[in-house]
Design a protein around this motif. Structure first.
Motif, PDB file in Angstrom:
ATOM      1  N   UNK A 143      13.569   1.751  15.371  1.00  0.00           N
ATOM      2  CA  UNK A 143      12.311   2.237  14.796  1.00  0.00           C
ATOM      3  C   UNK A 143      11.134   1.318  15.106  1.00  0.00           C
ATOM      4  N   UNK A 144      11.381   0.021  15.176  1.00  0.00           N
ATOM      5  CA  UNK A 144      10.297  -0.890  15.560  1.00  0.00           C
ATOM      6  C   UNK A 144       9.925  -0.668  17.027  1.00  0.00           C
ATOM      7  N   UNK A 145      10.938  -0.421  17.862  1.00  0.00           N
ATOM      8  CA  UNK A 145      10.662  -0.159  19.280  1.00  0.00           C
ATOM      9  C   UNK A 145       9.825   1.116  19.420  1.00  0.00           C
ATOM     10  N   UNK A 146      10.159   2.118  18.635  1.00  0.00           N
ATOM     11  CA  UNK A 146       9.378   3.360  18.661  1.00  0.00           C
ATOM     12  C   UNK A 146       7.928   3.090  18.257  1.00  0.00           C
ATOM     13  N   UNK A 147       7.752   2.329  17.171  1.00  0.00           N
ATOM     14  CA  UNK A 147       6.395   2.023  16.692  1.00  0.00           C
ATOM     15  C   UNK A 147       5.620   1.245  17.752  1.00  0.00           C
ATOM     16  N   UNK A 148       6.285   0.322  18.428  1.00  0.00           N
ATOM     17  CA  UNK A 148       5.635  -0.455  19.473  1.00  0.00           C
ATOM     18  C   UNK A 148       5.136   0.468  20.597  1.00  0.00           C
ATOM     19  N   UNK A 149       6.010   1.387  21.023  1.00  0.00           N
ATOM     20  CA  UNK A 149       5.680   2.263  22.151  1.00  0.00           C
ATOM     21  C   UNK A 149       4.661   3.334  21.778  1.00  0.00           C
ATOM     22  N   UNK A 150       4.839   3.944  20.606  1.00  0.00           N
ATOM     23  CA  UNK A 150       4.040   5.122  20.253  1.00  0.00           C
ATOM     24  C   UNK A 150       2.805   4.745  19.434  1.00  0.00           C
ATOM     25  N   UNK A 151       3.024   3.910  18.412  1.00  0.00           N
ATOM     26  CA  UNK A 151       1.928   3.552  17.515  1.00  0.00           C
ATOM     27  C   UNK A 151       0.999   2.536  18.201  1.00  0.00           C
ATOM     28  N   UNK A 152       1.574   1.543  18.903  1.00  0.00           N
ATOM     29  CA  UNK A 152       0.750   0.494  19.507  1.00  0.00           C
ATOM     30  C   UNK A 152       0.560   0.689  21.012  1.00  0.00           C
ATOM     31  N   UNK A 153       1.117   1.771  21.562  1.00  0.00           N
ATOM     32  CA  UNK A 153       0.987   2.066  23.005  1.00  0.00           C
ATOM     33  C   UNK A 153       1.383   0.889  23.891  1.00  0.00           C
ATOM     34  N   UNK A 154       2.381   0.146  23.465  1.00  0.00           N
ATOM     35  CA  UNK A 154       2.861  -0.983  24.263  1.00  0.00           C
ATOM     36  C   UNK A 154       3.959  -0.521  25.207  1.00  0.00           C
ATOM     37  N   UNK A 155       3.987  -1.095  26.408  1.00  0.00           N
ATOM     38  CA  UNK A 155       5.142  -0.869  27.281  1.00  0.00           C
ATOM     39  C   UNK A 155       6.300  -1.630  26.643  1.00  0.00           C
ATOM     40  N   UNK A 156       7.301  -0.887  26.191  1.00  0.00           N
ATOM     41  CA  UNK A 156       8.326  -1.462  25.324  1.00  0.00           C
ATOM     42  C   UNK A 156       9.714  -1.283  25.922  1.00  0.00           C
ATOM     43  N   UNK A 157      10.515  -2.354  25.801  1.00  0.00           N
ATOM     44  CA  UNK A 157      11.910  -2.283  26.222  1.00  0.00           C
ATOM     45  C   UNK A 157      12.795  -2.613  25.021  1.00  0.00           C
ATOM     46  N   UNK A 158      13.771  -1.763  24.740  1.00  0.00           N
ATOM     47  CA  UNK A 158      14.806  -2.121  23.769  1.00  0.00           C
ATOM     48  C   UNK A 158      16.012  -2.619  24.559  1.00  0.00           C
ATOM     49  N   UNK A 201      17.578  -2.764  37.217  1.00  0.00           N
ATOM     50  CA  UNK A 201      18.425  -1.698  37.772  1.00  0.00           C
ATOM     51  C   UNK A 201      19.211  -0.967  36.703  1.00  0.00           C
ATOM     52  N   UNK A 202      19.385  -1.576  35.528  1.00  0.00           N
ATOM     53  CA  UNK A 202      20.136  -0.907  34.455  1.00  0.00           C
ATOM     54  C   UNK A 202      19.213  -0.209  33.454  1.00  0.00           C
ATOM     55  N   UNK A 203      17.918  -0.461  33.571  1.00  0.00           N
ATOM     56  CA  UNK A 203      16.977   0.105  32.597  1.00  0.00           C
ATOM     57  C   UNK A 203      16.901   1.627  32.745  1.00  0.00           C
ATOM     58  N   UNK A 204      16.911   2.314  31.593  1.00  0.00           N
ATOM     59  CA  UNK A 204      16.819   3.786  31.594  1.00  0.00           C
ATOM     60  C   UNK A 204      15.604   4.231  30.807  1.00  0.00           C
ATOM     61  N   UNK A 205      15.090   5.403  31.156  1.00  0.00           N
ATOM     62  CA  UNK A 205      14.039   6.027  30.351  1.00  0.00           C
ATOM     63  C   UNK A 205      14.682   6.593  29.089  1.00  0.00           C
ATOM     64  N   UNK A 206      13.879   6.799  28.025  1.00  0.00           N
ATOM     65  CA  UNK A 206      14.453   7.291  26.765  1.00  0.00           C
ATOM     66  C   UNK A 206      13.962   8.688  26.385  1.00  0.00           C
ATOM     67  N   UNK A 207      13.015   9.234  27.108  1.00  0.00           N
ATOM     68  CA  UNK A 207      12.412  10.494  26.690  1.00  0.00           C
ATOM     69  C   UNK A 207      11.228  10.251  25.768  1.00  0.00           C
ATOM     70  N   UNK A 208      11.029   9.005  25.346  1.00  0.00           N
ATOM     71  CA  UNK A 208       9.872   8.630  24.537  1.00  0.00           C
ATOM     72  C   UNK A 208       8.928   7.855  25.456  1.00  0.00           C
ATOM     73  N   UNK A 209       7.666   8.263  25.477  1.00  0.00           N
ATOM     74  CA  UNK A 209       6.701   7.614  26.372  1.00  0.00           C
ATOM     75  C   UNK A 209       6.676   6.109  26.157  1.00  0.00           C
ATOM     76  N   UNK A 210       6.674   5.369  27.232  1.00  0.00           N
ATOM     77  CA  UNK A 210       6.540   3.904  27.238  1.00  0.00           C
ATOM     78  C   UNK A 210       7.730   3.171  26.628  1.00  0.00           C
ATOM     79  N   UNK A 211       8.774   3.886  26.210  1.00  0.00           N
ATOM     80  CA  UNK A 211       9.952   3.197  25.651  1.00  0.00           C
ATOM     81  C   UNK A 211      11.141   3.294  26.612  1.00  0.00           C
ATOM     82  N   UNK A 212      11.582   2.137  27.100  1.00  0.00           N
ATOM     83  CA  UNK A 212      12.747   2.081  27.987  1.00  0.00           C
ATOM     84  C   UNK A 212      13.902   1.390  27.274  1.00  0.00           C
TER      85      UNK A 212
END
Ligand code: ADP
Ligand code: MG
Length: 244
Positions: free
Chosen positions: A21-36, A71-82
């Motif tokens: 949920x913090x990763x989501x807030x970082x990506x969506x609420x703060x528009x940060x390029x975020x990696x979990x 090379x292992x990083x995947x997209x999540x379907x949520x903008x800016x959250x990998x």
């Protein structure tokens, strides 16, 4: 870039729930390029974020520098959250770090990933281990979920003692009450004792993340749970951007 670890000595206290949920807030609420980055071999946050295809079990190979983390990083379907997913290979990560003897391998990898991300959230396995030592050298802030009870408080104190003994000047610990039920006297008493700690309520909406395979913000943005994660993230951002 800043790395935020979600860590506890204990299992089942809400680490994964907080991280996602913090990763989501970082990506969506703060528009940060975020990696979990999921460091727990149980791979719960990887599973919630939809990584349920069988992989090659190469999560640990990143630490041996056999595979570039990108090379292992995947997209999540949520903008800016990998997502950098976990798998069972991480079960031997402690021994690997011990044999490696490089006390900042995780920190260096995170520094490299900082070219592509503004915020890196670490979902950590429980325990005071080689892995947690690596995490504590890499993180700018250590978020520690605490279920309101004397035992959880004790676990938190142990972490604080370990940190000052082993790490000297260390990243700040941010305790957060999780799974709070204000109908319980013990919970109310714990909250009264630490009125400044952020509070995440016990909520069936939060539990439903496993059904929706999504952070609460994605399916119940106005729920008290989503609001609490959002407020907690705002506080963490403020701390990270505060001039030192
Ligand atoms: N605030 C909450 N309200 C309700 N259920 C929660 C809450 N936080 C966590 N849970 C549930 O508690 C269990 C353990 O949480 P989890 O985040 O997986 O802990 P950990 O990562 O520390 O093992 C999960 O089933 C999760 O859905
Ligand atoms: Mg977990």
């Amino acid at each position: 870039m800043a790395a935020i670890a979600v860590y506890s000595l204990k299992g089942g206290v809400g680490k994964t729930t907080l991280t996602v949920n913090l990763a989501w807030a970082s990506a969506v609420q703060s528009s940060r390029r975020t990696l979990l980055w999921d460091l727990d071999p149980q791979a719960a946050s990887s599973w919630i974020l939809g990584d349920d295809k069988p992989g090659k079990d190469d999560a640990q190979a990143v630490f041996a520098k056999d595979i570039a983390p990108e090379r292992l990083v995947r997209a999540t379907g949520i903008d800016r959250l990998s997502l950098l997913p976990a798998d069972v290979s991480l079960r031997s990560l402690d021994r690997f770090f011990f044999d490696l003897g490089k006390r900042k391998r995780l920190a260096r990898l995170i520094e490299m990933l900082g070219r592509d991300y503004d915020r890196i959230l670490l979902d950590c396995p429980p325990g005071l281990t080689e892995t947690s030592d690596q995490v504590m050298r890499a993180a700018e802030v250590i978020v520690v979920p605490v279920i309101p009870s004397p035992l959880a408080r004790r676990a938190l104190d142990e972490v604080a003692t370990h940190l000052s003994r082993e790490h000297g000047k260390h990243a700040p610990i941010l305790p957060v009450f999780t799974m709070v039920d204000r109908r319980r006297a013990l919970h109310r008493a714990a909250l009264d004792e630490q009125p400044d700690w952020p509070v995440i309520p016990m909520a069936s909406t939060i539990e439903a993340m496993a059904v929706h395979h999504a952070p609460v913000g994605a399916f119940a943005p106005n729920s008290p749970g989503a609001q609490a994660f959002g407020a907690l993230w705002t506080g963490i951002e403020r701390r990270l951007t505060k001039p030192r």
